[in-house]
Design an enzyme around this catalytic site. Structure first.
Site, short mmCIF file in Angstrom:
data_model
loop_
_atom_site.label_atom_id
_atom_site.label_comp_id
_atom_site.label_asym_id
_atom_site.label_seq_id
_atom_site.Cartn_x
_atom_site.Cartn_y
_atom_site.Cartn_z
N HIS A 79 -6.80 0.05 4.82
CA HIS A 79 -5.70 0.40 5.64
C HIS A 79 -6.12 1.82 6.05
O HIS A 79 -6.71 2.48 5.13
CB HIS A 79 -4.39 0.31 5.33
CG HIS A 79 -3.74 -0.91 5.14
ND1 HIS A 79 -3.93 -1.36 3.77
CD2 HIS A 79 -3.12 -1.83 5.49
CE1 HIS A 79 -3.28 -2.66 3.66
NE2 HIS A 79 -2.74 -3.12 4.68
N ASP B 107 -4.90 4.33 3.66
CA ASP B 107 -5.31 4.15 2.19
C ASP B 107 -6.41 5.04 1.85
O ASP B 107 -6.63 5.65 0.93
CB ASP B 107 -6.11 2.71 1.79
CG ASP B 107 -5.15 1.49 2.14
OD1 ASP B 107 -4.15 1.63 1.97
OD2 ASP B 107 -5.87 0.66 2.28
C1 XUL Z 1 0.79 -7.78 2.43
C2 XUL Z 1 -0.59 -7.77 2.78
C3 XUL Z 1 -1.50 -6.77 3.28
C4 XUL Z 1 -2.41 -7.25 4.24
C5 XUL Z 1 -3.13 -6.03 5.21
O1 XUL Z 1 1.39 -8.76 1.76
O2 XUL Z 1 -1.20 -9.05 2.28
O3 XUL Z 1 -1.83 -5.97 2.12
O4 XUL Z 1 -3.52 -8.17 3.78
O5 XUL Z 1 -2.31 -5.24 5.54
#
Ligand code: XUL
Ligand code: CO
Length: 437
Positions: free
Chosen positions: A102, A105
């Protein structure tokens, strides 16, 4: 001078199943061929930045337990660089070719979106250099539009356009950063896209907004020359009570309704399937049926706890069933296996991160080999074909082709004599599964 956080740990090698070394692969042999492709090509294993680099063990009842050394630096940019050093050292030692992230992150979010954009730009430049040195790639990038309190009523589906447009801007920044890092795919997981109470929600209007936005993202990505895939990641609940991307079937219906079916595929997460009261293999098969099996977030849930525990994959039976779908549908379209999983909050040694990912990779390798064995050395494929043989010729075949009217079906159905029981042979199928590894 770059940091070296895991200097006490060596590169992880394949030693085979006789090895009792916890820091070696027992089944994942990257160069081994399975159905004509190497394991490395089949899987494209990826580390999830948020869990493996950012998680700190805090839970709703307790504070931080994991003081990862790379996150202790106070200067924001330096901390982000330290984290990138740790990520690349970890990936190289694991022999993984990919990571997923993300936006926030990579570097801590700023006080404003403009500040965040500036920060993301700074760390992207550093990470790009590290990619050039190591050849490590991005499987997918995404935007975290769920942690910041501004998204408490939703992101793109927020009732307030000011928030929806902020989310759109954040997603554009994250998408641009992903492209800059050569991301092979881009993910949408709508953590706050859903509702807590229908009483205060205009569901139709919110869904329309999401549909419009995704179409605009498709146009933008095309203008920018993006060659990768867009994925939606289904999840039924948590953090909202009801999430719009509930499960594979719901997401596919949404994509079809808004004309997005040619530009999107699905990223299926094991624990999200469990939460939707489905099996992992069910969710994969539904996506595969629609030609939308894009990528996998690998983890596992807990048989007793009904929340997203994100544990590392060790469930061999579940993984074999998943790998059967995977092999039968020709693998993943553009994606890979991303370990969206975290070590438990009391697993506080740095080597625990390695042990966890090794076990995850070995589980998938074992599952893949077992599925290959089932498909090539057992009666499984013939048994399944046999079960549907009445559709291979005669009236069954005519029905399948749409050549029989309701009147035709009536005549055939009424005229035939007593229909004998045909065993579904579930236990025989299960014994093939149980003896496959
Ligand atoms: C949340 C989840 C996230 C997504 C990316 O449950 O799986 O980490 O993979 O936003
Ligand atoms: Co996920």
């Amino acid at each position: 001078m770059e940091n070296n956080y895991f200097k006490h740990l060596q590169k992880i090698n394949f030693e085979g199943k006789e090895s009792d070394h916890p820091l070696a692969y027992k089944f994942y042999n990257p160069d081994q061929l399975v159905m004509g492709k190497t394991m490395r090509e089949h899987f494209k294993f990826a580390m999830a930045y948020w869990h493996s680099m950012n998680d700190n063990g805090a839970d709703p009842f307790g504070r931080i337990t994991n003081l990862y050394p790379w996150n202790q630096e106070k200067d924001v940019l330096q901390q982000a660089k330290n984290r990138a050093d740790a990520a690349f050292e970890f990936l190289q030692k694991m022999g993984f070719d990919y990571f997923c992230f993300h936006d926030i992150d990579l570097i801590a979010e700023g006080a404003t979106l403009a500040e965040t954009e500036k920060r993301v730009g700074q760390i992207i430049a550093y990470i790009k250099e590290k990619q050039q040195e190591t050849g490590i790639k991005v499987l997918w990038g995404t935007a975290n539009c769920f942690s910041n309190p501004v998204y408490m009523n939703g992101a793109i589906t927020n009732p307030d356009f000011r928030v929806a447009s902020r989310a759109a801007a954040q997603i554009k920044i994250a998408f641009d950063a992903s492209m800059e890092l050569g991301a092979e795919n881009y993910v949408f997981w709508g953590g706050r896209e859903g509702y807590l109470s229908l009483l205060n929600t205009d569901m139709k209007r919110e869904l329309d907004h999401l549909g419009v936005f995704f179409n605009k993202m498709v146009d933008y990505a095309k203008q920018q020359g993006f060659k990768g895939n867009f994925f939606v990641e289904p999840k039924p609940a948590e953090p909202t009570k009801h999430q719009y991307d509930f499960d594979s079937a719901t997401v596919i219906g949404f994509l079809n309704q808004y004309g997005l079916q040619d530009d999107f595929k699905l990223n299926i997460e094991v624990n999200h399937a469990t939460l939707a009261q489905h099996t992992f293999e069910h969710e994969l098969q539904v996506a595969a049926n629609a030609g939308m099996l894009g990528s996998i977030d690998a983890n596992r849930g807990d048989n007793q706890n009904g929340w997203d525990t994100d544990q590392f994959s060790i469930n061999i039976y579940e993984t074999i069933e998943a790998m059967l779908v995977f092999l039968k549908s020709g693998g993943l379209q553009g994606g890979g296996i991303n370990f969206d999983a975290k070590v438990r909050r009391n697993s506080t040694d740095l080597e625990d991160l390695f042990i966890a990912h090794i076990q995850g990779a070995d589980t998938f390798a074992r599952g893949l080999m077992a599925a290959e064995h089932i498909l090539t050395n057992t009666a499984y494929t013939d048994m399944l074909k046999q079960r549907y043989q009445s559709y291979d010729s005669g009236n069954g075949s005519a029905f399948e082709k749409g050549e029989l009217s309701i009147q035709d079906l009536y005549k055939i159905g009424v005229k035939q004599g007593e229909i004998p029981h045909t065993s579904g042979k579930q236990e025989l199928y299960e014994s093939i599964l149980a003896n496959s590894f």
